[in-house]
Design a protein around this motif. Structure first.
Motif, PDB file in Angstrom:
ATOM      1  N   ILE A 118       2.034  29.333  17.527  1.00  0.00           N
ATOM      2  CA  ILE A 118       1.303  30.560  17.236  1.00  0.00           C
ATOM      3  C   ILE A 118       1.189  30.656  15.718  1.00  0.00           C
ATOM      4  N   ASN A 119       0.114  31.237  15.278  1.00  0.00           N
ATOM      5  CA  ASN A 119      -0.114  31.453  13.869  1.00  0.00           C
ATOM      6  C   ASN A 119       1.033  32.266  13.249  1.00  0.00           C
ATOM      7  N   ALA A 120       1.515  31.818  12.077  1.00  0.00           N
ATOM      8  CA  ALA A 120       2.616  32.537  11.427  1.00  0.00           C
ATOM      9  C   ALA A 120       2.227  33.961  11.081  1.00  0.00           C
ATOM     10  N   ALA A 121       0.932  34.175  10.817  1.00  0.00           N
ATOM     11  CA  ALA A 121       0.481  35.527  10.457  1.00  0.00           C
ATOM     12  C   ALA A 121       0.699  36.491  11.609  1.00  0.00           C
ATOM     13  N   THR A 122       0.442  36.034  12.838  1.00  0.00           N
ATOM     14  CA  THR A 122       0.628  36.910  14.001  1.00  0.00           C
ATOM     15  C   THR A 122       2.077  37.358  14.075  1.00  0.00           C
ATOM     16  N   PHE A 123       2.992  36.388  13.951  1.00  0.00           N
ATOM     17  CA  PHE A 123       4.407  36.741  14.026  1.00  0.00           C
ATOM     18  C   PHE A 123       4.800  37.663  12.880  1.00  0.00           C
ATOM     19  N   ALA A 124       4.315  37.332  11.677  1.00  0.00           N
ATOM     20  CA  ALA A 124       4.706  38.129  10.507  1.00  0.00           C
ATOM     21  C   ALA A 124       4.235  39.568  10.651  1.00  0.00           C
ATOM     22  N   LEU A 125       2.993  39.753  11.160  1.00  0.00           N
ATOM     23  CA  LEU A 125       2.463  41.111  11.324  1.00  0.00           C
ATOM     24  C   LEU A 125       3.266  41.873  12.370  1.00  0.00           C
ATOM     25  N   LEU A 126       3.569  41.199  13.482  1.00  0.00           N
ATOM     26  CA  LEU A 126       4.346  41.864  14.530  1.00  0.00           C
ATOM     27  C   LEU A 126       5.723  42.252  14.000  1.00  0.00           C
ATOM     28  N   PHE A 127       6.354  41.319  13.274  1.00  0.00           N
ATOM     29  CA  PHE A 127       7.691  41.591  12.762  1.00  0.00           C
ATOM     30  C   PHE A 127       7.670  42.742  11.767  1.00  0.00           C
ATOM     31  N   SER A 128       6.625  42.799  10.947  1.00  0.00           N
ATOM     32  CA  SER A 128       6.553  43.887   9.971  1.00  0.00           C
ATOM     33  C   SER A 128       6.446  45.235  10.680  1.00  0.00           C
ATOM     34  N   GLU A 129       5.668  45.295  11.770  1.00  0.00           N
ATOM     35  CA  GLU A 129       5.562  46.538  12.529  1.00  0.00           C
ATOM     36  C   GLU A 129       6.903  46.924  13.124  1.00  0.00           C
ATOM     37  N   MET A 130       7.654  45.913  13.578  1.00  0.00           N
ATOM     38  CA  MET A 130       8.947  46.200  14.176  1.00  0.00           C
ATOM     39  C   MET A 130       9.902  46.771  13.143  1.00  0.00           C
ATOM     40  N   VAL A 131       9.883  46.187  11.942  1.00  0.00           N
ATOM     41  CA  VAL A 131      10.771  46.694  10.890  1.00  0.00           C
ATOM     42  C   VAL A 131      10.377  48.125  10.546  1.00  0.00           C
ATOM     43  N   GLN A 132       9.071  48.383  10.443  1.00  0.00           N
ATOM     44  CA  GLN A 132       8.637  49.747  10.127  1.00  0.00           C
ATOM     45  C   GLN A 132       9.041  50.719  11.222  1.00  0.00           C
ATOM     46  N   TYR A 133       8.914  50.288  12.472  1.00  0.00           N
ATOM     47  CA  TYR A 133       9.299  51.160  13.587  1.00  0.00           C
ATOM     48  C   TYR A 133      10.777  51.520  13.499  1.00  0.00           C
TER      49      TYR A 133
END
Lengths: 184, 180
Positions: free
Chosen positions: A23-38
């Motif tokens: 999977i594209n690293a950007a997809t993971f990075a964006l998802l992870f950033s949302e999780m940290v913000q949550y």
């Protein structure tokens, strides 16, 4: 008839698949950033945030453990401590992050403590920590994964992430693990 | 070979199973925190919205695609380029409405739902609702207001996962107050 058949095929009957779909690293990075913000919106301190991230990581780790042992090790679990650590440093890291961890070290002072060191960790690649967040290290997520894998494989331990030579994961095993390892 | 071992790693790729399990951990945590399927659906859409706003920039930077002339072209770009780039799958575009303003994306192997099954009692949960948020936000950033919703979901027992996109209106850039 068709509906009876549908109910019978559960997800556990489906084949595991070869793994390594990429999977594209950007997809993971964006998802992870949302999780940290949550998580950040629901806690009041840095250490609570790290705990929350670690809990999410544990969820991933418990599911990853079986997957890896079934696929990589041909159904055989590790029983020796050092082999387990080497498995984590090499196979496990390679499967998850595409390369092996940089170093595995044993602490000089404490028999129960080991360190896994990585200069540039995947989850931290796109994260910059502001000064007021102090010691926050989002690799707490990975620490949670490692902790769940070790606990699930019956090597109870506590794993934490620190900023040292890049990212260092400090693994502290229970006394029982060392005692048992001496006997094996 | 002058390259070291670590350099052979493609820095732009990540293990897909790590991604699927991470998403699963997130949904599980949301369910624990909110306990209500509809609330979780809303949270997922909100998070998807935040992701979509940033994803569209990454997409436009990497793909060199120009402005789409009509909704059909948009549908093609979404399925052939965007989904391929970010999730590694290529959904099928189908079920165009008569007016040409609504279409469906049919997804066979959704990477978000690898290893997932919905327990009984959560039939209202749209597990992959984050995709709806992402699509809505990304299209809003390119001046299209689109309504996105799930029609079918393999987790709920259907044969295929279907997302319906309906074009609502074209958005005009608002002129700041005071400048005319």
């Amino acid at each position: 008839m068709a509906s009876i058949n549908k109910q019978k095929t559960s997800i556990l009957d489906k084949p595991l698949g070869k793994g390594k779909p990429e999977i594209n690293a950007a997809t993971f990075a964006l998802l992870f950033s949302e999780m940290v913000q949550y998580c950040q919106n629901r806690v009041y301190s840095v250490s609570e945030l790290q705990t929350k991230l670690s809990e999410l990581g544990q969820h991933v780790g418990t599911h990853m453990l079986d997957l890896l042992f079934v696929r990589e090790k041909g159904y055989k679990r590790e029983t020796k401590l050092l082999n387990m650590l080497l498995f984590i440093k090499n196979n496990f890291w390679k499967t998850l992050f595409g390369k092996e961890a940089d170093r595995l070290e044993h602490s000089n002072d404490d028999e129960k403590t080991y360190y896994i060191i990585e200069t540039e960790h995947l989850v931290n690649r796109y994260i910059s920590v502001p000064k007021d967040k102090g010691k926050l290290n989002c690799a707490a997520f990975t620490a949670g994964i490692i902790e769940a894998v070790l606990n699930g494989a019956n090597f109870p331990a506590k794993v934490t992430a620190h900023w040292h030579k890049g990212t260092t994961f400090m693994i502290e095993f229970d006394e029982s693990v060392l005692a048992r390892d001496k006997m094996v | 070979m002058s390259r070291q071992g670590t350099r052979g790693v493609d820095l732009r790729k990540v293990n897909g199973e790590l991604f699927s399990l991470t998403y699963g951990a997130l949904v599980a945590q949301l369910l624990k925190d909110y306990e209500d399927d509809e609330e979780v659906n809303k949270q997922l859409e909100k998070m998807g919205y935040n992701i979509g706003v940033r994803l569209i920039e990454d997409f436009l930077a990497r793909s060199n695609v120009g402005r789409c002339n009509d909704f059909r072209e948009t549908a093609d770009v979404i399925s052939k380029l965007a989904f391929k780039m970010y999730l590694g799958i290529q959904p099928v575009v189908s079920n165009w409405s008569a007016a040409g303003d609504e279409f469906s994306l049919l997804i066979e192997n959704n990477p978000l739902t690898d290893f997932v099954e919905l327990p009984p009692g959560h039939s209202q949960l749209n597990f992959s609702n984050i995709l709806c948020g992402v699509l809505k936000a990304a299209l809003e950033m390119v001046q299209m207001e689109v309504d996105v919703r799930f029609v079918q979901d393999t987790l709920k027992g259907d044969n295929i996962t279907e997302i319906r996109l309906k074009f609502v209106k074209r958005l005009e850039d608002a002129v700041p107050v005071g400048e005319d």
